[in-house]
Design a protein around this motif. Structure first.
Motif, PDB file in Angstrom:
ATOM      1  N   CYS A 192       0.862  -1.141  -0.032  1.00  0.00           N
ATOM      2  CA  CYS A 192      -0.044   0.219   0.513  1.00  0.00           C
ATOM      3  C   CYS A 192       0.464   1.120   0.032  1.00  0.00           C
ATOM      4  CB  CYS A 192      -1.086  -0.440   1.564  1.00  0.00           C
ATOM      5  SG  CYS A 192       0.451   0.611   2.812  1.00  0.00           S
ATOM      6  N   GLN A 193       0.318   2.465  -0.325  1.00  0.00           N
ATOM      7  CA  GLN A 193       1.392   3.540  -0.739  1.00  0.00           C
ATOM      8  C   GLN A 193      -0.426   4.794  -0.518  1.00  0.00           C
ATOM      9  OE1 GLN A 193       4.080   3.235  -3.822  1.00  0.00           O
ATOM     10  NE2 GLN A 193       5.225   4.610  -3.205  1.00  0.00           N
ATOM     11  N   GLY A 194      -0.202   6.033   0.553  1.00  0.00           N
ATOM     12  CA  GLY A 194      -0.365   6.404   0.913  1.00  0.00           C
ATOM     13  C   GLY A 194       0.257   7.854   0.023  1.00  0.00           C
ATOM     14  N   PHE A 195      -0.751   9.039  -0.812  1.00  0.00           N
ATOM     15  CA  PHE A 195      -0.803   9.651  -1.045  1.00  0.00           C
ATOM     16  C   PHE A 195      -1.438  10.875  -1.270  1.00  0.00           C
ATOM     17  CE2 PHE A 195      -3.895   7.719  -3.355  1.00  0.00           C
ATOM     18  CZ  PHE A 195      -4.718   8.354  -3.341  1.00  0.00           C
ATOM     19  N   MET A 213       8.164  -3.905  -4.788  1.00  0.00           N
ATOM     20  CA  MET A 213       8.022  -2.215  -5.107  1.00  0.00           C
ATOM     21  C   MET A 213       8.668  -1.662  -5.797  1.00  0.00           C
ATOM     22  SD  MET A 213       7.983  -2.132  -1.374  1.00  0.00           S
ATOM     23  CE  MET A 213       8.015  -2.016  -0.423  1.00  0.00           C
ATOM     24  N   ASP A 214       9.153  -1.745  -6.955  1.00  0.00           N
ATOM     25  CA  ASP A 214       8.862  -1.257  -8.156  1.00  0.00           C
ATOM     26  C   ASP A 214       7.663  -1.140  -8.789  1.00  0.00           C
ATOM     27  OD1 ASP A 214      11.660  -0.820  -7.924  1.00  0.00           O
ATOM     28  OD2 ASP A 214      12.915  -2.268  -8.964  1.00  0.00           O
ATOM     29  N   VAL A 215       7.001  -1.959  -9.358  1.00  0.00           N
ATOM     30  CA  VAL A 215       6.836  -1.729  -9.434  1.00  0.00           C
ATOM     31  C   VAL A 215       5.188  -1.225  -9.288  1.00  0.00           C
ATOM     32  CG1 VAL A 215       3.571  -3.629  -9.971  1.00  0.00           C
ATOM     33  CG2 VAL A 215       6.289  -4.100 -10.710  1.00  0.00           C
ATOM     34  N   SER A 216       4.784  -0.734  -7.886  1.00  0.00           N
ATOM     35  CA  SER A 216       4.087   0.175  -7.053  1.00  0.00           C
ATOM     36  C   SER A 216       4.286   1.379  -7.359  1.00  0.00           C
ATOM     37  CB  SER A 216       4.566  -0.416  -5.746  1.00  0.00           C
ATOM     38  OG  SER A 216       3.378   0.909  -4.973  1.00  0.00           O
ATOM     39  N   ASN A 217       5.377   1.717  -7.417  1.00  0.00           N
ATOM     40  CA  ASN A 217       6.000   3.178  -7.437  1.00  0.00           C
ATOM     41  C   ASN A 217       6.061   3.599  -8.953  1.00  0.00           C
ATOM     42  OD1 ASN A 217       6.952   4.533  -4.835  1.00  0.00           O
ATOM     43  ND2 ASN A 217       9.343   2.909  -5.013  1.00  0.00           N
ATOM     44  N   LEU A 218       6.152   2.623 -10.241  1.00  0.00           N
ATOM     45  CA  LEU A 218       5.580   3.064 -11.783  1.00  0.00           C
ATOM     46  C   LEU A 218       4.653   2.954 -11.518  1.00  0.00           C
ATOM     47  CD1 LEU A 218       8.173   0.738 -13.468  1.00  0.00           C
ATOM     48  CD2 LEU A 218       7.930   3.199 -13.711  1.00  0.00           C
ATOM     49  N   VAL A 253       4.567   0.470   1.221  1.00  0.00           N
ATOM     50  CA  VAL A 253       4.561  -0.239   2.982  1.00  0.00           C
ATOM     51  C   VAL A 253       4.251  -1.677   2.491  1.00  0.00           C
ATOM     52  CG1 VAL A 253       3.640  -0.680   5.214  1.00  0.00           C
ATOM     53  CG2 VAL A 253       4.715   1.642   4.538  1.00  0.00           C
ATOM     54  N   LEU A 254       4.896  -3.046   3.232  1.00  0.00           N
ATOM     55  CA  LEU A 254       4.322  -4.352   2.317  1.00  0.00           C
ATOM     56  C   LEU A 254       3.103  -4.243   3.260  1.00  0.00           C
ATOM     57  CD1 LEU A 254       5.843  -6.198   1.361  1.00  0.00           C
ATOM     58  CD2 LEU A 254       6.944  -7.140   2.755  1.00  0.00           C
ATOM     59  N   LEU A 255       2.331  -5.184   2.494  1.00  0.00           N
ATOM     60  CA  LEU A 255       1.241  -5.247   3.302  1.00  0.00           C
ATOM     61  C   LEU A 255       1.271  -7.139   3.407  1.00  0.00           C
ATOM     62  CD1 LEU A 255      -2.152  -4.229   1.326  1.00  0.00           C
ATOM     63  CD2 LEU A 255      -1.218  -4.482   3.891  1.00  0.00           C
ATOM     64  N   GLY A 256       2.312  -7.946   2.254  1.00  0.00           N
ATOM     65  CA  GLY A 256       2.454  -9.459   2.572  1.00  0.00           C
ATOM     66  C   GLY A 256       2.601  -9.796   1.664  1.00  0.00           C
TER      67      GLY A 256
END
Length: 334
Positions: free
Chosen positions: A199-202, A243-248, A271-274
């Motif tokens: 998950c990633q907040g914005f 993490m790379d995929v999420s950031n992209l 942040v890793l959920l699992g």
């Protein structure tokens, strides 16, 4: 002399924007089609001087429409107008006979050049005169669907360039959910498979939310293999890849959304959920954080593989009036 234009796009907002970008000096008669099948029926029924064609549509998409135009020998110059800006997408439509490619939202100076090239008469005054074509009133969801479509195209382009693949661009899904409905959506995306997710907040100018990026175990394994990561470092490499995929995906989507809303979004570290966990465990980690939320739901697929990556962007309920206000110019009926 009247110019006959066919605009094919499933988005009501995109059809309106394209029609009203045309110069009044064209004295254009504009016909709308909501997918490729409807466009082909129009092309069989009458002669058009020019066609504007979207790529991502239900029933028959833009690629299939271009193929059908070629197969049927229909004489019509086609300009593709799409949020899917991947280099391979642009190359494919040109190979299928499209005369030009315009990315959404349309740049009027580029449009002017294409009109000059593909119509018999040069349209003067494009910068100062707008064609006011009658279009149905837009709904709030029409706005968000098209805004999401453009932002999704930016994310797909980032993935395509990073991994050197072609990303099958999905139709966006936009909904306002209660928390129980959101959990049902997560279960549907997971299809009861083991998942890895972050998950990633914005936030930006009071507009805030959270993004979830999910990859099934099979997709993660195939994506890791495609990237040729060393087997002995598989655990660490999977996490790095996630993490790379999420950031992209999240970063490029927010950039595309922010450009349209004139908001600069900042995103937190993923942040890793699992990893390799049932979706129920990840759902339990998000319980209590949401009451009601608007979501953009996207499922990307990589061509030639079974890899599928799901992304949910969720805006807190309090942010929606602010986002509505930022996008209110798209509702302008003047």
């Amino acid at each position: 002399m009247t110019t006959s234009i066919l605009i094919c796009d499933d988005s009501a907002l995109a059809r309106k924007q394209m029609a009203r970008a045309l110069p009044a000096s064209l004295e254009a008669t504009v016909t709308f089609a909501v997918n490729g099948l409807e466009a082909l029926r129009c092309l069989e029924a009458q002669q058009f001087n020019l066609m504007f064609l979207d790529l991502t549509m239900p029933e028959m998409d833009g690629y299939q429409t271009l193929e059908a135009i070629q197969q049927r020998g229909l004489d019509i110059p086609v300009i593709v107008v799409s949020g899917d800006i991947q280099p391979q997408a642009q190359a494919r439509v040109q190979a299928l006979g499209a005369k030009a490619f315009l990315k959404k939202p349309v740049d009027k100076s580029q449009l002017k050049g294409h009109l000059k090239a593909y119509l018999a008469t040069e349209p003067p005054g494009l910068d100062t005169v707008i064609q006011r074509v009658s279009t149905p009133a837009l709904k709030r969801r029409d706005i968000y669907l098209e805004v999401a479509n453009v932002a999704i195209g930016r994310a797909a382009d980032a993935l395509a360039r990073h991994f050197n693949v072609f990303v099958n661009l999905p139709l966006p899904n936009v909904n306002v959910f209660e928390v129980s409905e959101l959990q049902m959506t997560l279960r549907h995306l997971a299809s009861n498979a083991q998942m890895s997710g972050v998950c990633q907040g914005f936030s930006g100018e009071g507009i805030a939310g959270e993004a979830l990026v999910l990859l099934s175990d099979s997709s993660m394994k195939d994506l890791t293999a495609m990237m040729n990561y060393p087997v002995e470092d598989e655990g660490d490499c999977e996490l790095e890849l996630l993490m790379d995929v999420s950031n992209l995906m999240v970063g490029s989507f927010l950039k595309g959304l922010g450009q349209q809303a004139e908001v600069k979004f900042l995103q937190s570290h993923p942040v890793l959920l699992g990893q390799h966990r049932p979706i129920e465990e990840m759902i339990s980690l998000t319980e209590g954080n949401w009451r009601r939320t608007m979501t953009f739901e996207v499922s990307y697929g990589l061509e030639g593989t079974q890899i599928k990556c799901d992304m949910l962007l969720m805006f807190v309920d309090e942010s929606l009036p602010l986002l509505d206000n930022k996008l209110s110019y798209l509702m302008d009926e003047d």
